[in-house]
Design a protein around this motif. Sequence first.
Motif, PDB file in Angstrom:
ATOM      1  N   MET A   1       0.834  -1.179   0.000  1.00  0.00           N
ATOM      2  CA  MET A   1       0.000   0.000   0.000  1.00  0.00           C
ATOM      3  C   MET A   1       0.881   1.245   0.000  1.00  0.00           C
ATOM      4  SD  MET A   1      -3.222   0.531   2.449  1.00  0.00           S
ATOM      5  CE  MET A   1      -3.369   2.103   3.217  1.00  0.00           C
ATOM      6  N   PHE A   2       0.389   2.299  -0.599  1.00  0.00           N
ATOM      7  CA  PHE A   2       1.125   3.555  -0.713  1.00  0.00           C
ATOM      8  C   PHE A   2       0.282   4.708  -0.183  1.00  0.00           C
ATOM      9  CE2 PHE A   2       1.311   7.469  -3.274  1.00  0.00           C
ATOM     10  CZ  PHE A   2       2.564   7.917  -2.915  1.00  0.00           C
ATOM     11  N   LYS A   3       0.950   5.638   0.487  1.00  0.00           N
ATOM     12  CA  LYS A   3       0.292   6.872   0.915  1.00  0.00           C
ATOM     13  C   LYS A   3       1.261   8.013   0.627  1.00  0.00           C
ATOM     14  CE  LYS A   3      -1.747   9.271   4.831  1.00  0.00           C
ATOM     15  NZ  LYS A   3      -1.993   9.262   6.265  1.00  0.00           N
ATOM     16  N   GLU A   4       0.767   9.067  -0.015  1.00  0.00           N
ATOM     17  CA  GLU A   4       1.633  10.200  -0.316  1.00  0.00           C
ATOM     18  C   GLU A   4       2.006  10.920   0.973  1.00  0.00           C
ATOM     19  OE1 GLU A   4       1.983  14.129  -3.157  1.00  0.00           O
ATOM     20  OE2 GLU A   4       0.475  12.599  -3.607  1.00  0.00           O
ATOM     21  N   PHE A   5       3.312  11.148   1.136  1.00  0.00           N
ATOM     22  CA  PHE A   5       3.832  11.832   2.313  1.00  0.00           C
ATOM     23  C   PHE A   5       5.156  12.473   1.938  1.00  0.00           C
ATOM     24  CE2 PHE A   5       6.494  11.996   6.136  1.00  0.00           C
ATOM     25  CZ  PHE A   5       5.684  12.759   6.959  1.00  0.00           C
ATOM     26  N   ASN A   6       5.321  13.746   2.276  1.00  0.00           N
ATOM     27  CA  ASN A   6       6.558  14.453   1.987  1.00  0.00           C
ATOM     28  C   ASN A   6       7.110  15.038   3.283  1.00  0.00           C
ATOM     29  OD1 ASN A   6       8.686  15.910   0.970  1.00  0.00           O
ATOM     30  ND2 ASN A   6       7.491  17.019  -0.552  1.00  0.00           N
ATOM     31  N   ALA A   7       8.228  14.502   3.730  1.00  0.00           N
ATOM     32  CA  ALA A   7       8.850  14.964   4.974  1.00  0.00           C
ATOM     33  C   ALA A   7       9.538  16.324   4.824  1.00  0.00           C
ATOM     34  CB  ALA A   7       9.866  13.924   5.452  1.00  0.00           C
ATOM     35  N   HIS A   8       9.753  16.767   3.586  1.00  0.00           N
ATOM     36  CA  HIS A   8      10.422  18.049   3.363  1.00  0.00           C
ATOM     37  C   HIS A   8       9.593  19.167   3.996  1.00  0.00           C
ATOM     38  CE1 HIS A   8      12.247  21.491   1.428  1.00  0.00           C
ATOM     39  NE2 HIS A   8      13.221  20.705   0.987  1.00  0.00           N
ATOM     40  N   PRO A   9      10.217  20.027   4.826  1.00  0.00           N
ATOM     41  CA  PRO A   9       9.460  21.050   5.556  1.00  0.00           C
ATOM     42  C   PRO A   9       8.720  22.043   4.666  1.00  0.00           C
ATOM     43  CG  PRO A   9      11.814  21.442   5.764  1.00  0.00           C
ATOM     44  CD  PRO A   9      11.649  20.098   5.103  1.00  0.00           C
ATOM     45  N   LYS A  10       9.202  22.248   3.442  1.00  0.00           N
ATOM     46  CA  LYS A  10       8.532  23.176   2.534  1.00  0.00           C
ATOM     47  C   LYS A  10       7.678  22.440   1.504  1.00  0.00           C
ATOM     48  CE  LYS A  10      11.964  26.815   3.032  1.00  0.00           C
ATOM     49  NZ  LYS A  10      13.002  27.603   2.378  1.00  0.00           N
ATOM     50  N   GLY A  11       7.594  21.111   1.645  1.00  0.00           N
ATOM     51  CA  GLY A  11       6.792  20.324   0.721  1.00  0.00           C
ATOM     52  C   GLY A  11       7.361  20.241  -0.683  1.00  0.00           C
ATOM     53  N   ILE A  12       8.636  20.567  -0.819  1.00  0.00           N
ATOM     54  CA  ILE A  12       9.283  20.551  -2.131  1.00  0.00           C
ATOM     55  C   ILE A  12       9.530  19.111  -2.565  1.00  0.00           C
ATOM     56  CG2 ILE A  12      11.373  21.206  -3.404  1.00  0.00           C
ATOM     57  CD1 ILE A  12      11.613  23.588  -1.442  1.00  0.00           C
ATOM     58  N   LYS A  13       9.232  18.823  -3.819  1.00  0.00           N
ATOM     59  CA  LYS A  13       9.522  17.501  -4.377  1.00  0.00           C
ATOM     60  C   LYS A  13      10.865  17.603  -5.079  1.00  0.00           C
ATOM     61  CE  LYS A  13       4.866  15.755  -4.771  1.00  0.00           C
ATOM     62  NZ  LYS A  13       3.880  15.087  -5.611  1.00  0.00           N
ATOM     63  N   THR A  14      11.860  16.951  -4.497  1.00  0.00           N
ATOM     64  CA  THR A  14      13.220  17.026  -5.014  1.00  0.00           C
ATOM     65  C   THR A  14      13.877  15.651  -4.897  1.00  0.00           C
ATOM     66  OG1 THR A  14      15.300  18.242  -4.811  1.00  0.00           O
ATOM     67  CG2 THR A  14      14.115  17.829  -2.775  1.00  0.00           C
ATOM     68  N   THR A  15      15.097  15.533  -5.370  1.00  0.00           N
ATOM     69  CA  THR A  15      15.791  14.238  -5.368  1.00  0.00           C
ATOM     70  C   THR A  15      16.480  14.015  -4.023  1.00  0.00           C
ATOM     71  OG1 THR A  15      17.750  15.255  -6.327  1.00  0.00           O
ATOM     72  CG2 THR A  15      16.162  14.277  -7.856  1.00  0.00           C
ATOM     73  N   ASP A  16      15.709  13.953  -2.968  1.00  0.00           N
ATOM     74  CA  ASP A  16      16.240  13.805  -1.613  1.00  0.00           C
ATOM     75  C   ASP A  16      15.689  12.548  -0.935  1.00  0.00           C
ATOM     76  OD1 ASP A  16      13.624  14.567  -1.348  1.00  0.00           O
ATOM     77  OD2 ASP A  16      13.985  16.096   0.153  1.00  0.00           O
ATOM     78  N   CYS A  17      15.514  11.470  -1.702  1.00  0.00           N
ATOM     79  CA  CYS A  17      14.841  10.286  -1.157  1.00  0.00           C
ATOM     80  C   CYS A  17      15.535   9.729   0.087  1.00  0.00           C
ATOM     81  CB  CYS A  17      14.646   9.209  -2.218  1.00  0.00           C
ATOM     82  SG  CYS A  17      16.139   8.497  -2.924  1.00  0.00           S
ATOM     83  N   MET A  18      16.854   9.824   0.142  1.00  0.00           N
ATOM     84  CA  MET A  18      17.577   9.319   1.318  1.00  0.00           C
ATOM     85  C   MET A  18      17.157  10.090   2.568  1.00  0.00           C
ATOM     86  SD  MET A  18      20.205   7.398   2.578  1.00  0.00           S
ATOM     87  CE  MET A  18      21.640   7.230   1.560  1.00  0.00           C
ATOM     88  N   VAL A  19      17.152  11.404   2.480  1.00  0.00           N
ATOM     89  CA  VAL A  19      16.783  12.231   3.637  1.00  0.00           C
ATOM     90  C   VAL A  19      15.328  11.985   4.021  1.00  0.00           C
ATOM     91  CG1 VAL A  19      16.648  14.567   4.582  1.00  0.00           C
ATOM     92  CG2 VAL A  19      18.449  13.999   2.954  1.00  0.00           C
ATOM     93  N   ARG A  20      14.438  11.966   3.031  1.00  0.00           N
ATOM     94  CA  ARG A  20      13.015  11.736   3.313  1.00  0.00           C
ATOM     95  C   ARG A  20      12.791  10.386   3.978  1.00  0.00           C
ATOM     96  NH1 ARG A  20      12.185  12.969  -2.049  1.00  0.00           N
ATOM     97  NH2 ARG A  20      11.254  10.932  -2.366  1.00  0.00           N
ATOM     98  N   ALA A  21      13.443   9.350   3.469  1.00  0.00           N
ATOM     99  CA  ALA A  21      13.263   8.000   4.026  1.00  0.00           C
ATOM    100  C   ALA A  21      13.761   7.922   5.463  1.00  0.00           C
ATOM    101  CB  ALA A  21      13.975   6.963   3.157  1.00  0.00           C
ATOM    102  N   ILE A  22      14.945   8.455   5.721  1.00  0.00           N
ATOM    103  CA  ILE A  22      15.513   8.429   7.073  1.00  0.00           C
ATOM    104  C   ILE A  22      14.635   9.252   8.017  1.00  0.00           C
ATOM    105  CG2 ILE A  22      17.495   9.107   8.508  1.00  0.00           C
ATOM    106  CD1 ILE A  22      18.241   6.752   6.730  1.00  0.00           C
ATOM    107  N   SER A  23      14.269  10.456   7.590  1.00  0.00           N
ATOM    108  CA  SER A  23      13.435  11.333   8.406  1.00  0.00           C
ATOM    109  C   SER A  23      12.093  10.673   8.729  1.00  0.00           C
ATOM    110  CB  SER A  23      13.205  12.653   7.657  1.00  0.00           C
ATOM    111  OG  SER A  23      12.267  13.452   8.317  1.00  0.00           O
ATOM    112  N   THR A  24      11.460  10.084   7.730  1.00  0.00           N
ATOM    113  CA  THR A  24      10.151   9.458   7.915  1.00  0.00           C
ATOM    114  C   THR A  24      10.239   8.225   8.806  1.00  0.00           C
ATOM    115  OG1 THR A  24       9.439  10.259   5.743  1.00  0.00           O
ATOM    116  CG2 THR A  24       8.168   8.453   6.705  1.00  0.00           C
ATOM    117  N   ALA A  25      11.186   7.344   8.518  1.00  0.00           N
ATOM    118  CA  ALA A  25      11.292   6.088   9.271  1.00  0.00           C
ATOM    119  C   ALA A  25      11.713   6.304  10.718  1.00  0.00           C
ATOM    120  CB  ALA A  25      12.270   5.139   8.586  1.00  0.00           C
TER     121      ALA A  25
END
Length: 127
Positions: A1-25
Amino acid sequence: MFKEFNAHPKGIKTTDCMVRAISTATRTDYLEARRELNRKKKELGFSSYKDTQFLYKYLRGYPRLIFKPVKGEPRIKGSDFTELHPKGTYILKMAGHITACIDGVILDTWDCSYRSVYTAWEISTIF
């Protein structure tokens, strides 16, 4: 299952998957997670925290699930992983991507559940 979630504080969609994954998990502030990754990359001698080998060293010590290819069979996909692991918090190393999966839900800025999963680390609530 998938749910849209962006951990970036400004909601920017960028190539930061490592940071987002670590921050979220790890349920860590995005900017704090990025500072930690930058500090660790220097400490471990990497030029970028986007280096795959950095990820393996950074998460060393966490229980790791390895999904080896089986000749003639398709690799496990993110959607398969969510069904097999309905409880727990994981960081998934996928084909060309890293994401977080919490209690059977992939949390990311886009639906990457069709991608193959190579490795998953189980992240305890105390990171």
